[in-house]
Design a protein around this motif. Structure first.
Motif, short mmCIF file in Angstrom:
data_model
loop_
_atom_site.label_atom_id
_atom_site.label_comp_id
_atom_site.label_asym_id
_atom_site.label_seq_id
_atom_site.Cartn_x
_atom_site.Cartn_y
_atom_site.Cartn_z
N LEU A 20 -61.92 41.97 -62.37
CA LEU A 20 -62.95 41.10 -61.79
C LEU A 20 -64.31 41.41 -62.41
O LEU A 20 -65.07 40.50 -62.78
CB LEU A 20 -62.99 41.30 -60.27
CG LEU A 20 -63.89 40.35 -59.49
CD1 LEU A 20 -63.43 38.92 -59.65
CD2 LEU A 20 -63.88 40.73 -58.01
N PHE A 21 -64.58 42.70 -62.57
CA PHE A 21 -65.85 43.11 -63.18
C PHE A 21 -65.94 42.61 -64.63
O PHE A 21 -66.98 42.10 -65.06
CB PHE A 21 -65.99 44.63 -63.12
CG PHE A 21 -67.11 45.17 -63.96
CD1 PHE A 21 -68.42 44.81 -63.70
CD2 PHE A 21 -66.86 46.05 -65.01
CE1 PHE A 21 -69.47 45.30 -64.47
CE2 PHE A 21 -67.90 46.55 -65.78
CZ PHE A 21 -69.20 46.16 -65.51
N GLU B 126 -66.79 39.06 -64.62
CA GLU B 126 -68.20 38.87 -64.27
C GLU B 126 -69.11 39.09 -65.48
O GLU B 126 -70.03 38.32 -65.74
CB GLU B 126 -68.60 39.83 -63.13
CG GLU B 126 -68.02 39.46 -61.78
CD GLU B 126 -68.19 40.55 -60.72
OE1 GLU B 126 -67.73 40.34 -59.59
OE2 GLU B 126 -68.76 41.62 -61.02
N VAL B 127 -68.82 40.15 -66.25
CA VAL B 127 -69.65 40.46 -67.43
C VAL B 127 -69.50 39.37 -68.49
O VAL B 127 -70.49 38.92 -69.07
CB VAL B 127 -69.29 41.85 -68.02
CG1 VAL B 127 -70.01 42.07 -69.35
CG2 VAL B 127 -69.69 42.95 -67.05
N ALA C 281 -60.02 45.18 -59.38
CA ALA C 281 -61.49 45.30 -59.31
C ALA C 281 -62.08 45.38 -60.72
O ALA C 281 -63.11 44.76 -61.01
CB ALA C 281 -61.87 46.54 -58.50
N LEU C 282 -61.39 46.12 -61.59
CA LEU C 282 -61.86 46.27 -62.97
C LEU C 282 -61.81 44.93 -63.71
O LEU C 282 -62.75 44.56 -64.43
CB LEU C 282 -60.96 47.29 -63.68
CG LEU C 282 -61.56 48.13 -64.79
CD1 LEU C 282 -62.78 48.86 -64.31
CD2 LEU C 282 -60.52 49.12 -65.32
N TYR D 276 -57.38 48.94 -58.06
CA TYR D 276 -58.44 49.34 -59.00
C TYR D 276 -58.41 48.45 -60.25
O TYR D 276 -59.44 48.06 -60.77
CB TYR D 276 -58.29 50.81 -59.43
CG TYR D 276 -58.34 51.80 -58.28
CD1 TYR D 276 -59.06 51.52 -57.13
CD2 TYR D 276 -57.65 53.01 -58.35
CE1 TYR D 276 -59.09 52.43 -56.08
CE2 TYR D 276 -57.68 53.91 -57.30
CZ TYR D 276 -58.39 53.61 -56.16
OH TYR D 276 -58.42 54.50 -55.12
N LEU E 15 -71.47 36.40 -67.44
CA LEU E 15 -72.91 36.63 -67.63
C LEU E 15 -73.28 36.52 -69.11
O LEU E 15 -74.34 36.01 -69.47
CB LEU E 15 -73.31 38.01 -67.10
CG LEU E 15 -73.44 38.13 -65.59
CD1 LEU E 15 -73.64 39.58 -65.17
CD2 LEU E 15 -74.59 37.28 -65.07
N TYR E 16 -72.39 37.01 -69.98
CA TYR E 16 -72.63 36.92 -71.42
C TYR E 16 -72.65 35.46 -71.87
O TYR E 16 -73.52 35.02 -72.62
CB TYR E 16 -71.57 37.72 -72.19
CG TYR E 16 -71.85 37.80 -73.66
CD1 TYR E 16 -72.99 38.46 -74.13
CD2 TYR E 16 -71.00 37.22 -74.59
CE1 TYR E 16 -73.27 38.52 -75.49
CE2 TYR E 16 -71.27 37.27 -75.95
CZ TYR E 16 -72.41 37.93 -76.39
OH TYR E 16 -72.70 37.98 -77.73
#
Lengths: 564, 39
Positions: free
Chosen positions: B23-24, B27-28, B20-21, B17, B31-32
């Motif tokens: 990695l997220f 990703e954010v 996964a967190l 978990y 994107l920023y």
């Protein structure tokens, strides 16, 4: 479309269900029919979950959404990875331990029969309509552009799905979704590559992105806290979290996907796979829309993408007005193309002024398109769908090589079939297990329930086709699905979270709290302009606040059971 | 098995978990940075 396209299209959409039928031949027990069997691994579960959520709307509408408004929609998915982790840690172990067929059986175990039926009912209403939209969405666009008859398209896509879903149950849904999703991912990757390749050679890819960004298409993250903005980091993270939590945790069309296979480990890995890939996948689909936008800065786009509807209006008394707007639009397009090309040669000091000119011309083009839409609305053509839904499919039909056109139409139909099959499978299972079994035939054989589940799946398929046949959409296709989900999901999630985390609360308190919460969301939906993602949060919070209050006041005398 | 369990299996899931967190979060952030670079 030529013969090669039709060959690729028919071969693709028929081969996968036929393979699925071969893999699932023979009779199945109730458990196998509703939950698949142990041979289903995490990769199949992961792709199946991905395919169930994506649907045709993702691939038709999302690039058009980016073309029109930029890629900010990506923020709607920010809550999803967090929600998937919570589902893995909290929801899945409980469902696996109780060995439920549907999520709503948990509500019956934890609370009472009426709460179980309320949860199941909210799901059936919402998904029953959504199944119709899922079939209608691509049918209206494909029939308009390809000249196919709308009802025939609906019946062909819907009919094929009904047949294989009824015959094979959950296992065939998982198997077909795996291969349909592989076709979808390959098709979209090729479309992305072709779109980039077709961009004007006189601007580098980086320059192209810079221009797209300056034209407002690449704002992926908006940290604004304005609640009236539909897509912001915060609404995506908070509202999107509750939407995803209810969708993955309490919507049977998803719960049935990750309970397939029956192993806790495989279910969790399938969901974590989605947590990792969902945001990047949606980003590339939206970026594809922004790239199509840039393509049409150099290649003249139609002033209105639903060309058959536009032609009908041109042939009416509104023709002269539309022709005048077309002439102005062509002139602005030529100026804008020259202005964008001049950016490549502009010095750093000249670039600011050149960019301002591009932005002004883009605003003029946008205004002319809006005026055209206004005249088309007056002319009474194309009232049932939003123009941006036609952008990507027009690009496919006009710019892709033959063969690939057939593959990409197959992508859209594969997405339709995969999402619809999962929904029908879940609707049939929920009606059989949560309504038919306890209320109509409590003590029948497994075989009887398998037959009942098949009949109910077929019945829901026919209802979905009926909804699709009479559908008339008020917003664009992408929004319609999400808005519908957001209106119902909050209170449904509240039922589950109350069960998991509030130990001293009874079924009656939760049941009436959910009814009040659902009414509150309906009132807010009808009277305010709040971004729809917030309804998920509001509905859920209302249940979690009201249930203990009702428990302590009206239902105080009743003993509260311990949490399951 | 809950997220709060202390057996080796629960610990390995907590690591999954966390991964996964992370990695997220990456990703954010990407994107920023993408937004800042191209807007």
């Amino acid at each position: 479309m030529n013969r090669l396209d039709y060959l690729v299209l028919i071969a693709t959409i028929l081969a996968i269900p036929l393979y699925g039928l071969w893999r699932t031949r023979g009779s199945a027990s109730l458990g196998q029919y509703l939950k698949g069997d142990a041979s289903i691994r995490w990769a199949t579960i992961g792709l199946s979950v991905l395919a169930t959520q994506a649907g045709p709307i993702t691939f038709l509408s999302m690039p058009g959404q980016a073309y029109e408004s930029g890629i900010g929609f990506i923020q709607n998915y920010f809550g999803q990875p967090l929600a998937l982790i919570v589902v893995c840690a909290v929801f899945v172990p409980i469902y696996q331990r109780l060995k439920v067929y549907t999520a709503y059986q948990y509500l019956g175990e934890r609370f009472d029969q009426k709460t179980r039926l309320l949860g199941a009912f909210l799901f059936l209403v919402q998904r029953g309509i959504a199944a119709g939209i899922t079939i209608y969405a691509p049918a209206i666009v494909l029939s308009a552009l390809l000249g196919w008859r709308l009802n025939l398209t609906i019946w062909l896509a819907g009919g094929l799905v009904i047949v294989y879903t009824v015959v094979g149950g959950t296992k065939i849904v998982s198997i077909t979704q795996r291969y349909q999703m592989i076709v979808i991912l390959i098709g979209m990757a090729i479309a992305f590559a072709v779109a980039v390749y077709r961009l004007a050679p006189d601007l580098s890819f980086e320059h192209t992105l810079s221009v797209a960004g300056k034209m407002g298409k690449l704002e992926a993250v908006d940290l604004s806290i304005d609640p009236h903005k539909r897509y912001t980091f915060w609404s995506g993270l908070i509202g999107g979290f509750f939407l995803a939590l209810s969708y993955f945790g309490a919507d049977q069309s998803q719960v049935q996907r990750y309970l397939a296979g029956g192993s806790l480990k495989e279910s969790r890995l399938g969901l974590l796979f989605n947590a990792a890939v969902k945001v990047p996948m949606q980003f590339f689909i939206l970026l594809l829309g922004a790239i199509v936008f840039m393509f049409y800065q150099f290649e003249k786009p139609p002033v209105y993408f639903n060309q058959p509807a536009y032609q009908r209006a041109v042939e009416s008394s509104y023709g002269p007005q539309l022709t005048a707007l077309q002439t102005q639009f062509d002139d602005v397009f030529t100026q804008k193309r020259a202005a964008i090309r001049s950016l490549a040669d502009a010095s750093t000091t000249e670039r600011g002024a050149a960019m301002t000119k591009v932005q002004e011309l883009d605003a003029q083009a946008h205004e002319l398109r809006n005026q055209t839409k206004g005249i088309l609305a007056q002319a009474g053509v194309d009232p049932k769908s939003k123009e941006s839904d036609y952008v990507f499919i027009t690009f496919i039909l006009q710019q892709m090589p033959h063969g690939l056109v057939g593959l990409l139409i197959a992508v859209i139909l594969c997405a339709t079939m995969s999402a619809t099959s999962a929904i029908l499978n879940a609707l049939g299972s929920t009606t059989a297990i949560d309504f038919y079994q306890p209320l109509i035939r409590p003590n029948a054989s497994d075989h009887h329930y398998v037959v009942a589940a098949k009949a109910l799946t077929a019945a829901w398929g026919l209802i979905a086709i009926a909804v699709a046949s009479f559908a008339s959409l008020v917003e664009n296709l992408l929004e319609a699905g999400n808005i519908l989900g957001s209106v119902f999901y909050g209170s449904m999630l509240g039922l589950f979270l109350a069960g998991f985390f509030i130990r001293r609360v009874t079924g009656s308190a939760v049941f009436f709290a959910a009814l009040v919460a659902q009414t509150l969301v309906f009132v807010l939906f009808a009277t305010t302009n709040i971004g729809y993602l917030w309804y998920n949060f509001i509905g859920c919070a209302a249940v979690l606040i009201l249930a203990p209050v009702l428990q302590q006041t009206i239902f105080r005398s009743k003993d509260a059971p311990a949490g399951v | 098995m809950n997220v709060g369990d202390d057996n080796p299996d629960a610990r390995s899931w907590r690591k999954a978990y966390g991964l996964a967190l992370s990695l997220f979060a990456v990703e954010v952030v990407l994107l920023y940075l993408f937004t800042i670079r191209f807007s």
